[in-house]
Design a protein around this motif. Structure first.
Motif, PDB file in Angstrom:
ATOM      1  N   GLU A   1       0.826  -1.202   0.000  1.00  0.00           N
ATOM      2  CA  GLU A   1       0.000   0.000   0.000  1.00  0.00           C
ATOM      3  C   GLU A   1       0.865   1.259   0.000  1.00  0.00           C
ATOM      4  O   GLU A   1       1.896   1.309   0.667  1.00  0.00           O
ATOM      5  N   LEU A   2       0.416   2.257  -0.770  1.00  0.00           N
ATOM      6  CA  LEU A   2       1.129   3.539  -0.831  1.00  0.00           C
ATOM      7  C   LEU A   2       0.138   4.695  -0.801  1.00  0.00           C
ATOM      8  O   LEU A   2      -0.942   4.601  -1.386  1.00  0.00           O
ATOM      9  N   PRO A   3       0.534   5.800  -0.161  1.00  0.00           N
ATOM     10  CA  PRO A   3      -0.306   7.004  -0.222  1.00  0.00           C
ATOM     11  C   PRO A   3      -0.158   7.677  -1.580  1.00  0.00           C
ATOM     12  O   PRO A   3       0.843   7.496  -2.283  1.00  0.00           O
ATOM     13  N   VAL A   4      -1.137   8.476  -1.948  1.00  0.00           N
ATOM     14  CA  VAL A   4      -1.132   9.127  -3.252  1.00  0.00           C
ATOM     15  C   VAL A   4       0.093  10.013  -3.435  1.00  0.00           C
ATOM     16  O   VAL A   4       0.639  10.107  -4.534  1.00  0.00           O
ATOM     17  N   ASN A   5       0.563  10.631  -2.376  1.00  0.00           N
ATOM     18  CA  ASN A   5       1.757  11.477  -2.488  1.00  0.00           C
ATOM     19  C   ASN A   5       2.985  10.667  -2.888  1.00  0.00           C
ATOM     20  O   ASN A   5       3.795  11.111  -3.699  1.00  0.00           O
ATOM     21  N   ALA A   6       3.141   9.484  -2.328  1.00  0.00           N
ATOM     22  CA  ALA A   6       4.276   8.629  -2.673  1.00  0.00           C
ATOM     23  C   ALA A   6       4.168   8.145  -4.113  1.00  0.00           C
ATOM     24  O   ALA A   6       5.165   8.058  -4.828  1.00  0.00           O
ATOM     25  N   ILE A   7       2.968   7.834  -4.541  1.00  0.00           N
ATOM     26  CA  ILE A   7       2.754   7.378  -5.920  1.00  0.00           C
ATOM     27  C   ILE A   7       3.065   8.509  -6.892  1.00  0.00           C
ATOM     28  O   ILE A   7       3.800   8.322  -7.866  1.00  0.00           O
ATOM     29  N   SER A   8       2.535   9.696  -6.612  1.00  0.00           N
ATOM     30  CA  SER A   8       2.716  10.815  -7.542  1.00  0.00           C
ATOM     31  C   SER A   8       4.174  11.247  -7.640  1.00  0.00           C
ATOM     32  O   SER A   8       4.584  11.803  -8.659  1.00  0.00           O
ATOM     33  N   GLY A   9       4.975  10.952  -6.618  1.00  0.00           N
ATOM     34  CA  GLY A   9       6.396  11.287  -6.656  1.00  0.00           C
ATOM     35  C   GLY A   9       7.179  10.526  -7.716  1.00  0.00           C
ATOM     36  O   GLY A   9       8.293  10.908  -8.061  1.00  0.00           O
ATOM     37  N   HIS A  10       6.598   9.466  -8.249  1.00  0.00           N
ATOM     38  CA  HIS A  10       7.268   8.655  -9.273  1.00  0.00           C
ATOM     39  C   HIS A  10       6.962   9.117 -10.698  1.00  0.00           C
ATOM     40  O   HIS A  10       7.470   8.524 -11.659  1.00  0.00           O
ATOM     41  N   PHE A  11       6.126  10.137 -10.850  1.00  0.00           N
ATOM     42  CA  PHE A  11       5.681  10.535 -12.181  1.00  0.00           C
ATOM     43  C   PHE A  11       5.879  12.028 -12.416  1.00  0.00           C
ATOM     44  O   PHE A  11       5.708  12.825 -11.494  1.00  0.00           O
ATOM     45  N   PRO A  12       6.192  12.400 -13.661  1.00  0.00           N
ATOM     46  CA  PRO A  12       6.385  13.824 -13.981  1.00  0.00           C
ATOM     47  C   PRO A  12       5.053  14.507 -14.298  1.00  0.00           C
ATOM     48  O   PRO A  12       4.871  15.086 -15.369  1.00  0.00           O
ATOM     49  N   MET A  13       4.115  14.388 -13.380  1.00  0.00           N
ATOM     50  CA  MET A  13       2.799  14.999 -13.560  1.00  0.00           C
ATOM     51  C   MET A  13       2.281  15.430 -12.199  1.00  0.00           C
ATOM     52  O   MET A  13       2.851  15.074 -11.169  1.00  0.00           O
ATOM     53  N   THR A  14       1.206  16.169 -12.210  1.00  0.00           N
ATOM     54  CA  THR A  14       0.655  16.673 -10.957  1.00  0.00           C
ATOM     55  C   THR A  14      -0.003  15.547 -10.165  1.00  0.00           C
ATOM     56  O   THR A  14      -0.358  14.499 -10.701  1.00  0.00           O
ATOM     57  N   ARG A  15      -0.160  15.823  -8.889  1.00  0.00           N
ATOM     58  CA  ARG A  15      -0.861  14.879  -8.015  1.00  0.00           C
ATOM     59  C   ARG A  15      -2.294  14.666  -8.502  1.00  0.00           C
ATOM     60  O   ARG A  15      -2.837  13.565  -8.448  1.00  0.00           O
ATOM     61  N   THR A  16      -2.909  15.715  -9.014  1.00  0.00           N
ATOM     62  CA  THR A  16      -4.271  15.630  -9.540  1.00  0.00           C
ATOM     63  C   THR A  16      -4.332  14.671 -10.722  1.00  0.00           C
ATOM     64  O   THR A  16      -5.260  13.865 -10.834  1.00  0.00           O
ATOM     65  N   ALA A  17      -3.350  14.741 -11.609  1.00  0.00           N
ATOM     66  CA  ALA A  17      -3.313  13.834 -12.764  1.00  0.00           C
ATOM     67  C   ALA A  17      -3.147  12.384 -12.305  1.00  0.00           C
ATOM     68  O   ALA A  17      -3.818  11.477 -12.824  1.00  0.00           O
TER      69      ALA A  17
ATOM     70  N   VAL B   1      -7.450  -1.260  -7.939  1.00  0.00           N
ATOM     71  CA  VAL B   1      -6.878  -0.734  -6.703  1.00  0.00           C
ATOM     72  C   VAL B   1      -8.002  -0.497  -5.702  1.00  0.00           C
ATOM     73  O   VAL B   1      -9.152  -0.245  -6.077  1.00  0.00           O
ATOM     74  N   GLN B   2      -7.640  -0.609  -4.462  1.00  0.00           N
ATOM     75  CA  GLN B   2      -8.565  -0.302  -3.375  1.00  0.00           C
ATOM     76  C   GLN B   2      -7.976   0.862  -2.605  1.00  0.00           C
ATOM     77  O   GLN B   2      -6.763   0.953  -2.437  1.00  0.00           O
ATOM     78  N   GLU B   3      -8.828   1.738  -2.176  1.00  0.00           N
ATOM     79  CA  GLU B   3      -8.355   2.890  -1.426  1.00  0.00           C
ATOM     80  C   GLU B   3      -8.941   2.876  -0.033  1.00  0.00           C
ATOM     81  O   GLU B   3     -10.018   2.327   0.197  1.00  0.00           O
ATOM     82  N   ARG B   4      -8.175   3.447   0.889  1.00  0.00           N
ATOM     83  CA  ARG B   4      -8.679   3.608   2.249  1.00  0.00           C
ATOM     84  C   ARG B   4      -8.106   4.885   2.828  1.00  0.00           C
ATOM     85  O   ARG B   4      -6.997   5.287   2.502  1.00  0.00           O
ATOM     86  N   LYS B   5      -8.910   5.516   3.637  1.00  0.00           N
ATOM     87  CA  LYS B   5      -8.508   6.753   4.281  1.00  0.00           C
ATOM     88  C   LYS B   5      -7.818   6.429   5.596  1.00  0.00           C
ATOM     89  O   LYS B   5      -8.292   5.615   6.378  1.00  0.00           O
ATOM     90  N   VAL B   6      -6.690   7.059   5.820  1.00  0.00           N
ATOM     91  CA  VAL B   6      -5.979   6.979   7.085  1.00  0.00           C
ATOM     92  C   VAL B   6      -5.734   8.430   7.493  1.00  0.00           C
ATOM     93  O   VAL B   6      -4.837   9.091   6.963  1.00  0.00           O
ATOM     94  N   GLY B   7      -6.580   8.922   8.365  1.00  0.00           N
ATOM     95  CA  GLY B   7      -6.538  10.341   8.705  1.00  0.00           C
ATOM     96  C   GLY B   7      -6.915  11.159   7.484  1.00  0.00           C
ATOM     97  O   GLY B   7      -7.940  10.926   6.859  1.00  0.00           O
ATOM     98  N   ARG B   8      -6.051  12.088   7.096  1.00  0.00           N
ATOM     99  CA  ARG B   8      -6.310  12.914   5.910  1.00  0.00           C
ATOM    100  C   ARG B   8      -5.700  12.315   4.653  1.00  0.00           C
ATOM    101  O   ARG B   8      -5.844  12.858   3.571  1.00  0.00           O
ATOM    102  N   GLU B   9      -5.013  11.202   4.819  1.00  0.00           N
ATOM    103  CA  GLU B   9      -4.291  10.592   3.705  1.00  0.00           C
ATOM    104  C   GLU B   9      -5.104   9.468   3.068  1.00  0.00           C
ATOM    105  O   GLU B   9      -5.766   8.709   3.752  1.00  0.00           O
ATOM    106  N   THR B  10      -5.038   9.372   1.753  1.00  0.00           N
ATOM    107  CA  THR B  10      -5.660   8.260   1.042  1.00  0.00           C
ATOM    108  C   THR B  10      -4.560   7.318   0.606  1.00  0.00           C
ATOM    109  O   THR B  10      -3.596   7.731  -0.040  1.00  0.00           O
ATOM    110  N   ARG B  11      -4.711   6.062   0.957  1.00  0.00           N
ATOM    111  CA  ARG B  11      -3.725   5.040   0.588  1.00  0.00           C
ATOM    112  C   ARG B  11      -4.356   4.070  -0.400  1.00  0.00           C
ATOM    113  O   ARG B  11      -5.538   3.761  -0.310  1.00  0.00           O
TER     114      ARG B  11
END
Length: 117
Positions: free
Chosen positions: A37-53, A67-77
């Motif tokens: 499992e990875l948070p969206v911020n960690a995933i987006s760090g691997h790509f030359p695009m915005t977090r939104t993309a 993929v399955q997502e789950r909220k952990v506090g304010r973070e989506t994993r």
């Protein structure tokens, strides 16, 4: 992208496994999630695009059930759900026999001695 139902209301378009994996970025995201499992911020760090993309790509993967997502506090994993890939494997297995036949014919052709030389 949205569709309209019989009442003319906008409905979310669901993506299937084939549509989801058609994009190389989404295939790369799936590879990242193989190890866990990875948070969206960690995933987006691997790509030359915005977090939104990246989030849009994750939404397509989620719609396809990959993929399955789950909220952990304010973070989506996000984590990989490989079950829908079995459908793809099954579909490919049917066509594999055609590839195998062609490869076998090529092997025979290449390995046959040429008596005309």
């Amino acid at each position: 992208m949205s569709k309209r139902n019989a009442a003319g209301e906008a409905t979310a378009e669901k993506h299937d496994v084939f549509q989801a994996i058609a994009d190389p970025t989404r295939r790369s995201v799936l590879r990242l999630l193989v190890d866990g499992e990875l948070p969206v911020n960690a995933i987006s760090g691997h790509f030359p695009m915005t977090r939104t993309a990246v989030s849009k790509h994750l939404r397509v993967l989620s719609d396809a059930g990959l993929v399955q997502e789950r909220k952990v506090g304010r973070e989506t994993r996000y984590k990989l759900n490989a079950d829908p890939l079995r459908e793809l494997k099954s579909w490919l297995a049917f066509y594999e026999r055609f590839w195998e036949n062609k490869l076998e014919a090529l092997r025979r052709y290449v390995e046959e001695p040429d008596d005309s030389i």
